[in-house]
Design an enzyme around this catalytic site. Structure first.
Site, PDB file in Angstrom:
ATOM      1  CG  MET A 125      93.070  28.777 193.177  1.00  0.00           C
ATOM      2  SD  MET A 125      94.554  28.695 192.147  1.00  0.00           S
ATOM      3  CE  MET A 125      95.409  27.255 192.838  1.00  0.00           C
TER       4      MET A 125
ATOM      5  CE  LYS B 202     100.612  32.606 186.242  1.00  0.00           C
ATOM      6  NZ  LYS B 202     101.317  33.244 187.374  1.00  0.00           N
TER       7      LYS B 202
ATOM      8  CG  ASP C 142     100.602  36.909 191.976  1.00  0.00           C
ATOM      9  OD1 ASP C 142     101.193  37.264 190.943  1.00  0.00           O
ATOM     10  OD2 ASP C 142     100.839  35.839 192.564  1.00  0.00           O
TER      11      ASP C 142
END
Length: 471
Positions: free
Chosen positions: A384, A270, A248
């Site tokens: 996040m 991502k 990641d």
């Protein structure tokens, strides 16, 4: 090489240890696993050794050393604090051609007690010839991290099936290939999962088959928040055994440096603005393709794969396609970032519960139970959160959380560039914007955040106002 390495069978053979203090106790503890007949000669014993004597696990000869103590002995360890006595014992042992170790005195010793990595029946011994025991211990610690404890069970299984393997694979090259398959494939994997019956079935099926093709597998590995020192031993082993690593965006480069050098590394993280579902579909396709080619695939995620990491979705995909998998947990951001910011997630005075929350859900899904989240005496850890700070603060205060509630934002937690912003909930968004807080960050809200100014110990701290725990 001055010392010749060998492994001695001491079972039911008499070993004499002279000395009854802490040093002797350490040596005796290591000898006990060998099933030796241990005799300890000393005027007095430590409490631990005295208890072993009461249990008849060792025999005690009270008093000072006498030469007849050496009668019928195979091995001698001198662990007294009297160097003249140690020398006398060494000379008498030499005359009788007995191997002797004089603790912390290599010149008087005819053998050295090594540092040991025990994965019975596999035993690894490390020696510095008695001159640098700290170095030997460091090497042992490094080797310990490389071998899973299940390798001992694998060795025992290989020993038990050795005649059958020789019969089924009489050709030496074929036999070596079978052992490679056994050590690297589904037999070893089943033992790591503590499933010995399945491991034995794999072995028997492999013996019955003419070929033993490599079996692909995916390991879902949590890389932790960034500090390579927080990587678990199992995660490190996985990185050293991987053929392919799908990592990641938030996995620290220092962690990738620990991976096997010839492993294929593919970035699959991502990014903001991308179609995350399309990226996830690509990850699924890569896992499937490489596993079907017989590769050992490490799916490396920041933090822990089961905490807002889509780990469950990936396992569901693997299960649906018949791909073997294993999960190696990682230290999640809430645990690591709070610790590195000096914020205890729970505290008898300020927080009796912890809630992990993400502001990023599936499209159309939103947090609903704001009244529960706004209650006092709990800690909220928001993952996040950077793009949602104003909304989060507004929702908490609207549903009853005081604007004076302390908060802490940990940016780049556990990494050298870590920054910690401290302040009050009412000024959360403004403080973050003024200090250019960016992802990756973790937001902690609750009375415990007020402890950060006193307990902080790592990285840079930004104080947006004097903080004390909220009443």
């Amino acid at each position: 090489m001055r010392l010749f390495p060998l492994f001695a069978n001491l079972s039911q053979r008499r070993v004499l240890v002279i000395g009854g203090g802490a040093v002797a106790e350490r040596k005796i503890k290591s000898l006990l696993v060998s099933d030796a007949d241990i005799t300890v000669g000393a005027p007095a014993l430590t409490e631990t050794l005295a208890e072993l004597a009461r249990q008849h696990r060792i025999q005690h000869l009270p008093g000072t050393f006498e030469e007849n103590w050496l009668d019928g002995v195979w091995l001698v360890i001198a662990a007294t604090d009297d160097r003249a006595l140690n020398r006398q014992i060494a000379e008498l042992a030499e005359q009788r051609r007995l191997l002797i170790n004089v603790v912390d005195d290599p010149e008087l010793s005819s053998f050295q007690v090594p540092s040991i990595v025990d994965r019975s029946p596999l035993t690894i011994a490390i020696s510095s010839a008695g001159h640098a025991p700290v170095l030997a211990r460091r090497v042992r610690e490094r080797i310990e991290s490389l071998f899973d404890h299940s390798i001992g069970a694998l060795g025992a299984l290989a020993a038990r099936y050795r005649p059958a393997i020789r019969k089924a694979r009489p050709d030496l090259r074929q036999r070596r290939e079978f052992y490679d398959w056994m050590l690297d494939g589904p037999v070893a994997d089943a033992l790591k999962r503590q499933q010995p019956i399945e491991a034995e079935k794999w072995l028997e099926d492999g013996l019955a088959s003419q070929t033993t093709a490599p079996q692909g597998k995916v390991l879902l590995v949590g890389a932790g928040p960034g500090d390579p020192g927080l990587l678990t031993l199992k995660a490190l082993r996985a990185l050293n055994e991987a053929d392919v690593i799908l990592y990641d965006r938030l996995v620290a480069p220092d962690i990738l440096e620990l991976a096997r050098r010839d492993a294929v590394q593919i970035a699959v993280g991502k990014r903001p603005g991308e179609n995350h579902d399309a990226t996830q579909a690509r990850i699924h396709a890569l896992m499937l393709a490489h596993a079907n080619q017989g590769h050992r695939v490490v799916r490396l995620k920041g933090g822990d794969a089961f905490i807002f990491g889509r780990g469950g979705e990936e396992l569901q995909f693997l299960r649906a396609h018949g791909i073997a998998y294993e999960v190696v947990p990682g230290i999640t951001a809430a645990l690591a970032c709070s610790a590195y910011a000096g914020v205890p997630l729970t505290h008898r005075d300020y927080a009796q519960s912890v809630t992990l929350v993400t502001a990023h859900c599936r499209e159309g899904a939103m947090l609903e139970d704001w009244s529960a989240l706004a209650r006092e005496k709990q800690t909220l850890a928001f993952y996040m959160p950077v793009s949602q700070l104003e909304w989060l603060a507004e929702q908490l205060m609207t549903h009853g959380r005081s604007g004076e509630t302390p908060f802490v934002i940990v940016e780049n937690g556990t990494r050298p560039e870590q920054r910690v912003l401290q302040g009050r909930l009412k000024s959360l968004a403004q403080s973050a914007q003024a200090n250019h807080i960016a992802s990756p960050s973790l937001l902690l809200v609750g009375e415990v955040a007020g402890l950060a100014p006193d307990l902080e110990w790592f990285g840079a701290s930004i104080k947006a106002g004097s903080l004390v725990p909220a009443d």
